[in-house]
Design a protein around this motif. Structure first.
Motif, PDB file in Angstrom:
ATOM      1  N   ALA A 330      17.946  45.316  -5.480  1.00  0.00           N
ATOM      2  CA  ALA A 330      17.853  45.107  -6.925  1.00  0.00           C
ATOM      3  C   ALA A 330      18.223  46.360  -7.714  1.00  0.00           C
ATOM      4  O   ALA A 330      18.349  46.300  -8.942  1.00  0.00           O
ATOM      5  CB  ALA A 330      16.445  44.661  -7.302  1.00  0.00           C
ATOM      6  N   CYS A 331      18.375  47.498  -7.042  1.00  0.00           N
ATOM      7  CA  CYS A 331      18.800  48.752  -7.678  1.00  0.00           C
ATOM      8  C   CYS A 331      17.857  49.169  -8.800  1.00  0.00           C
ATOM      9  O   CYS A 331      18.280  49.624  -9.875  1.00  0.00           O
ATOM     10  CB  CYS A 331      20.232  48.638  -8.212  1.00  0.00           C
ATOM     11  SG  CYS A 331      21.441  48.179  -6.962  1.00  0.00           S
ATOM     12  N   ARG A 332      16.544  49.021  -8.554  1.00  0.00           N
ATOM     13  CA  ARG A 332      15.544  49.467  -9.522  1.00  0.00           C
ATOM     14  C   ARG A 332      15.071  50.883  -9.225  1.00  0.00           C
ATOM     15  O   ARG A 332      14.438  51.513 -10.073  1.00  0.00           O
ATOM     16  CB  ARG A 332      14.343  48.527  -9.531  1.00  0.00           C
ATOM     17  CG  ARG A 332      14.635  47.084  -9.955  1.00  0.00           C
ATOM     18  CD  ARG A 332      15.102  47.001 -11.399  1.00  0.00           C
ATOM     19  NE  ARG A 332      16.545  47.244 -11.539  1.00  0.00           N
ATOM     20  CZ  ARG A 332      17.128  47.480 -12.704  1.00  0.00           C
ATOM     21  NH1 ARG A 332      16.397  47.571 -13.800  1.00  0.00           N
ATOM     22  NH2 ARG A 332      18.431  47.669 -12.759  1.00  0.00           N
ATOM     23  N   SER A 333      15.334  51.380  -8.033  1.00  0.00           N
ATOM     24  CA  SER A 333      14.953  52.747  -7.687  1.00  0.00           C
ATOM     25  C   SER A 333      15.908  53.268  -6.618  1.00  0.00           C
ATOM     26  O   SER A 333      16.241  52.537  -5.676  1.00  0.00           O
ATOM     27  CB  SER A 333      13.510  52.793  -7.165  1.00  0.00           C
ATOM     28  OG  SER A 333      13.223  54.063  -6.614  1.00  0.00           O
ATOM     29  N   PRO A 334      16.346  54.519  -6.736  1.00  0.00           N
ATOM     30  CA  PRO A 334      17.204  55.083  -5.686  1.00  0.00           C
ATOM     31  C   PRO A 334      16.460  55.307  -4.384  1.00  0.00           C
ATOM     32  O   PRO A 334      17.089  55.542  -3.350  1.00  0.00           O
ATOM     33  CB  PRO A 334      17.682  56.407  -6.289  1.00  0.00           C
ATOM     34  CG  PRO A 334      16.639  56.764  -7.298  1.00  0.00           C
ATOM     35  CD  PRO A 334      16.132  55.470  -7.839  1.00  0.00           C
ATOM     36  N   ALA A 340      18.915  53.421  -0.460  1.00  0.00           N
ATOM     37  CA  ALA A 340      18.889  54.728   0.200  1.00  0.00           C
ATOM     38  C   ALA A 340      19.677  54.720   1.495  1.00  0.00           C
ATOM     39  O   ALA A 340      20.356  55.697   1.826  1.00  0.00           O
ATOM     40  CB  ALA A 340      17.439  55.150   0.459  1.00  0.00           C
ATOM     41  N   ARG A 341      19.621  53.626   2.270  1.00  0.00           N
ATOM     42  CA  ARG A 341      20.411  53.554   3.497  1.00  0.00           C
ATOM     43  C   ARG A 341      21.888  53.304   3.188  1.00  0.00           C
ATOM     44  O   ARG A 341      22.755  53.645   3.985  1.00  0.00           O
ATOM     45  CB  ARG A 341      19.882  52.435   4.408  1.00  0.00           C
ATOM     46  CG  ARG A 341      18.481  52.594   4.915  1.00  0.00           C
ATOM     47  CD  ARG A 341      18.320  53.751   5.886  1.00  0.00           C
ATOM     48  NE  ARG A 341      18.265  55.013   5.186  1.00  0.00           N
ATOM     49  CZ  ARG A 341      17.230  55.448   4.466  1.00  0.00           C
ATOM     50  NH1 ARG A 341      16.150  54.702   4.360  1.00  0.00           N
ATOM     51  NH2 ARG A 341      17.270  56.617   3.865  1.00  0.00           N
ATOM     52  N   PHE A 342      22.172  52.702   2.033  1.00  0.00           N
ATOM     53  CA  PHE A 342      23.561  52.459   1.641  1.00  0.00           C
ATOM     54  C   PHE A 342      24.283  53.762   1.369  1.00  0.00           C
ATOM     55  O   PHE A 342      25.431  53.964   1.786  1.00  0.00           O
ATOM     56  CB  PHE A 342      23.569  51.555   0.406  1.00  0.00           C
ATOM     57  CG  PHE A 342      24.924  51.308  -0.185  1.00  0.00           C
ATOM     58  CD1 PHE A 342      25.890  50.589   0.501  1.00  0.00           C
ATOM     59  CD2 PHE A 342      25.235  51.777  -1.456  1.00  0.00           C
ATOM     60  CE1 PHE A 342      27.136  50.354  -0.060  1.00  0.00           C
ATOM     61  CE2 PHE A 342      26.471  51.542  -2.030  1.00  0.00           C
ATOM     62  CZ  PHE A 342      27.428  50.830  -1.317  1.00  0.00           C
ATOM     63  N   PRO A 356      12.495  53.910   6.338  1.00  0.00           N
ATOM     64  CA  PRO A 356      12.732  52.524   6.775  1.00  0.00           C
ATOM     65  C   PRO A 356      14.212  52.227   6.853  1.00  0.00           C
ATOM     66  O   PRO A 356      15.023  52.749   6.093  1.00  0.00           O
ATOM     67  CB  PRO A 356      12.036  51.696   5.689  1.00  0.00           C
ATOM     68  CG  PRO A 356      11.979  52.590   4.502  1.00  0.00           C
ATOM     69  CD  PRO A 356      11.830  53.982   5.033  1.00  0.00           C
ATOM     70  N   ASN A 357      14.597  51.397   7.785  1.00  0.00           N
ATOM     71  CA  ASN A 357      15.985  50.995   7.942  1.00  0.00           C
ATOM     72  C   ASN A 357      16.024  49.572   8.479  1.00  0.00           C
ATOM     73  O   ASN A 357      14.998  48.914   8.628  1.00  0.00           O
ATOM     74  CB  ASN A 357      16.748  51.965   8.858  1.00  0.00           C
ATOM     75  CG  ASN A 357      16.084  52.136  10.209  1.00  0.00           C
ATOM     76  OD1 ASN A 357      15.948  51.170  10.975  1.00  0.00           O
ATOM     77  ND2 ASN A 357      15.640  53.351  10.519  1.00  0.00           N
TER      78      ASN A 357
END
Length: 393
Positions: A330-334, A340-342, A356-357
């Protein structure tokens, strides 16, 4: 008034019209009666919160709200958290001058974050977006997007902060910053502001030593999450394949930060086996084994892909086509693990327990591609259909 109605909507679950209607009901104040504004200019006006200099014959709902006694808003503020009380005070000068008790307190970082996200959802979000890294609002233009020349020239704080956390794996400089993704999702969630999804869909070329890879991006929002489909294709002759396979290390090309073309370029022991596979027959001089939509996925980020290799030019050359499907969340937090894994930009120690991954999630291989295909083409915006002025890579 929009701030005030937004506070009612967030706190009590009322919509704008319902909040205005509720404010005019005496039962909302319990035993207290709403004080009507004086009609005679000679009456004492100090007991009312606000009066218009030239009252309209048919007053609007907002003017009726401003005629409420100040005590009402102090009672209301007792039911609001600190960020909502500040949002109420920013509605207009009259509310600001009330000096609600909670607005006199210094905002903690968490309360400041909540207030700024409230303002971002309001019409203020048409010109500003919230940056988690700075805990501030940054200005932006609705033309921002990856490789936009004007954005680089501006060197705005949005660009400086956003490009610290961007998707730009080795050899594949897409340069999608977190602020781009957030602004796209802001327009989706709020219905205004942000940037159009077309802004992150573009075509570019990545030149390697032995080949030029054509890249294009399509995007879609499925179940309130942002998906990308990155398409790659390139052509090389059978004689050039050995030189292509020697482009490893810093010369390699990656679909994501964890998945390069060749295994010896990855510390995560991931690669595309289709590009390294050779025919088993010793008499076969082909450098590739043909395949169609051979599936694969990354074990760390939410990437699914398929590879197709076909002969062209009567068998003298090969065309390689790769479809990579990314789920960004949802791109609400980096700090959301999907984003973050992206990008893999925040911390170097990937395998710590607090990192987490995909391997520890419920997203099995192929689920990202399946979700994209099941959503159909109705909401897909393809970079091949979008003509944008961009940097060449």
């Amino acid at each position: 008034m929009r701030h005030l109605f937004g506070v009612f909507s967030a706190t009590f679950g009322y919509q704008y019209e319902d909040a205005a209607r509720l404010l005019l009901q005496p039962s909302f104040l319990g035993a207290q009666q709403l004080q009507q504004p004086p009609q005679d200019s000679t009456q004492d006006r100090t007991r009312v919160f606000h009066t218009k200099r030239n009252p309209s014959p048919t007053p609007s709902k907002s003017s009726d709200i401003l005629h409420l006694p100040a005590d009402f808003f102090f009672l209301l503020s007792d039911h609001l958290d600190t960020p909502s009380a500040h949002a109420l005070s920013l509605t207009c000068r009259a509310f600001y001058n009330l000096g609600l008790p909670k607005t006199r307190q210094k905002l903690e970082d968490q309360d400041k974050r909540a207030l700024l996200t409230l303002l971002e959802r309001d019409s203020l979000g048409d010109d500003y977006y919230y940056c988690q890294r700075c805990n501030k609002l940054h200005t932006y233009r609705d033309t921002y997007g990856p490789h936009l020349v004007e954005e680089r020239i501006d060197k705005s704080q949005a660009f400086v902060c956003g490009m610290r956390d961007r998707f730009t794996p080795m050899g594949n400089a897409y340069d999608l910053g977190y602020h781009h993704a957030r602004l796209v999702m802001n327009r989706h969630f709020h219905g205004h502001g942000g940037i159009p999804i077309q802004a992150i869909c573009l075509q570019h070329e990545a030149r390697r030593e032995a080949v030029t890879i054509r890249c294009s991006t399509a995007a879609n929002i499925i179940d309130d999450e942002l998906y990308l489909r990155r398409s790659y294709d390139f052509v090389l002759s059978n004689a050039d394949v050995p030189a292509f396979r020697r482009c490893t290390g810093h010369r390699d090309f990656r679909l994501c930060e964890h998945t390069p073309f060749f295994r010896n370029s990855s510390v995560y022991h991931q690669a595309l086996p289709e590009l390294q596979r050779r025919p088993r027959a010793p008499t076969n001089k082909d450098e590739f084994v043909p395949c169609t939509s051979s599936p694969g996925s990354c074990g760390l980020c939410l990437l699914d892909y398929d590879v197709s290799i076909v002969r062209i030019d009567n068998g003298a050359a090969w065309k390689v086509m790769i479809e990579a499907y990314h789920l960004l969340g949802a791109c609400r937090s980096p700090d959301d693990w999907k984003w973050a894994r992206f990008t893999e930009k925040t911390r170097p120690h990937l395998f710590l327990p607090n990192r987490p991954n995909r391997r520890g999630s419920g997203y099995g291989p192929g689920v990202v591609k399946k979700a994209w295909l099941q959503a159909g083409v109705a909401g897909v915006v393809d970079g091949t259909d979008v003509q944008l002025k961009r940097h060449s890579i």
